[in-house]
Design a protein around this motif. Sequence first.
Motif, mmCIF file in Angstrom:
data_model
loop_
_atom_site.group_PDB
_atom_site.id
_atom_site.type_symbol
_atom_site.label_atom_id
_atom_site.label_comp_id
_atom_site.label_asym_id
_atom_site.label_seq_id
_atom_site.Cartn_x
_atom_site.Cartn_y
_atom_site.Cartn_z
ATOM 1 N N CYS A 141 0.846 -1.195 0.000
ATOM 2 C CA CYS A 141 0.000 0.000 0.000
ATOM 3 C C CYS A 141 0.883 1.248 0.000
ATOM 4 O O CYS A 141 1.896 1.296 0.696
ATOM 5 C CB CYS A 141 -0.920 0.007 1.218
ATOM 6 S SG CYS A 141 -2.056 1.416 1.207
ATOM 7 N N CYS A 145 -1.505 2.331 5.584
ATOM 8 C CA CYS A 145 -2.642 1.567 6.108
ATOM 9 C C CYS A 145 -2.209 0.191 6.595
ATOM 10 O O CYS A 145 -2.797 -0.376 7.496
ATOM 11 C CB CYS A 145 -3.766 1.475 5.079
ATOM 12 S SG CYS A 145 -3.798 0.023 4.040
ATOM 13 N N CYS A 175 -4.885 -0.967 -3.331
ATOM 14 C CA CYS A 175 -4.801 -1.630 -2.028
ATOM 15 C C CYS A 175 -6.149 -2.258 -1.685
ATOM 16 O O CYS A 175 -7.168 -1.563 -1.678
ATOM 17 C CB CYS A 175 -4.400 -0.626 -0.947
ATOM 18 S SG CYS A 175 -4.490 -1.320 0.727
ATOM 19 N N CYS A 178 -7.616 -0.334 1.708
ATOM 20 C CA CYS A 178 -8.050 1.073 1.797
ATOM 21 C C CYS A 178 -8.373 1.708 0.450
ATOM 22 O O CYS A 178 -8.874 2.830 0.402
ATOM 23 C CB CYS A 178 -7.002 1.908 2.527
ATOM 24 S SG CYS A 178 -5.570 2.308 1.510
HETATM 25 ZN ZN LIG Z 1 -4.024 0.612 1.911
#
Ligand SMILES: [Zn+2]
Length: 285
Positions: A141, A145, A175, A178
């Motif tokens: 990511c 996150c 990702c 998120c």
């Molecule tokens: Zn993420």
Amino acid sequence: MWGSEVIDREIAGLVDRSVAEDGLVVVLTGAGVSAESGIPTFRGPEGYWTVGSAVHTPQEIATAAMFARAPEAVWGWYLFRLGVVREAEPNAAHRAIAELDATLSDRFVLITQNVDGLHQRAGSTPGRTYEIHGSLGRMRCSEPCQRELLPLPDEIPAKDRDEALTDHERQLLTCPRCGAWTRPHVLWFDEAYDEAWFRLDSSLDAAGRASLVVTVGTSGATNLPNLVVQQVVRSGGALLDVNPEDNPFGDLARRVERGAAIRAPASQAVPELADRIAVAASAPR
Ligand SMILES: [Zn+2]
């Protein structure tokens, strides 16, 4: 009769004595090893990339700053490189290092600056292969996150120059947690080494416990390889440099008491050197 073309008696003696000390054998590889598999250093014309209307160097593209401005263009460059890497095969140096890894087992550590995964494809053990600049085969990511590394999805194709991502590919590079962009798991020029992702502490620890380090095809231009080599020399380990050209590690290897520079291509010198190390490691004592 002495059979070796690249390892003279003096180097053989240095290998035998240092390996007999029972410390780790550390091999540190750079772009020179992969160049013999046809992977360019990307500092030539293939490394230049157009972002918007401007042409950028690899040192400008491979940065967190550029990714923040133009994530898709940065991904495009890495997916272009991925195509080159997927077509390449490990060479005799990669194979010899993998065999040495199998022979020496936990006496062995490979530290590599290469992100192409060719060492693993040749059979090097992932747990003692420290990819200190990351891997083209993985992503993570781009936001804080999660720290987990994700494999680059198999469905992601290599891309040609100037080929845009499809919606599906953009989705694959998102990702799952998120929804932000993922990013290539590589250390960029404006980022710092750490342990969790880039094995900083493990590399320095291995250097401190090494009785022999072999540097192969690296110019010593980046920070961690320099720290590793300095640590080995400081703690009394021997330094062998394999490189067809002069470089700072070769200069250092010639200056220190326990060191030598081997001026030969990796695919020629490393198999001979690995054989000598393996024999020395199995000698009764
Ligand atoms: Zn993420």
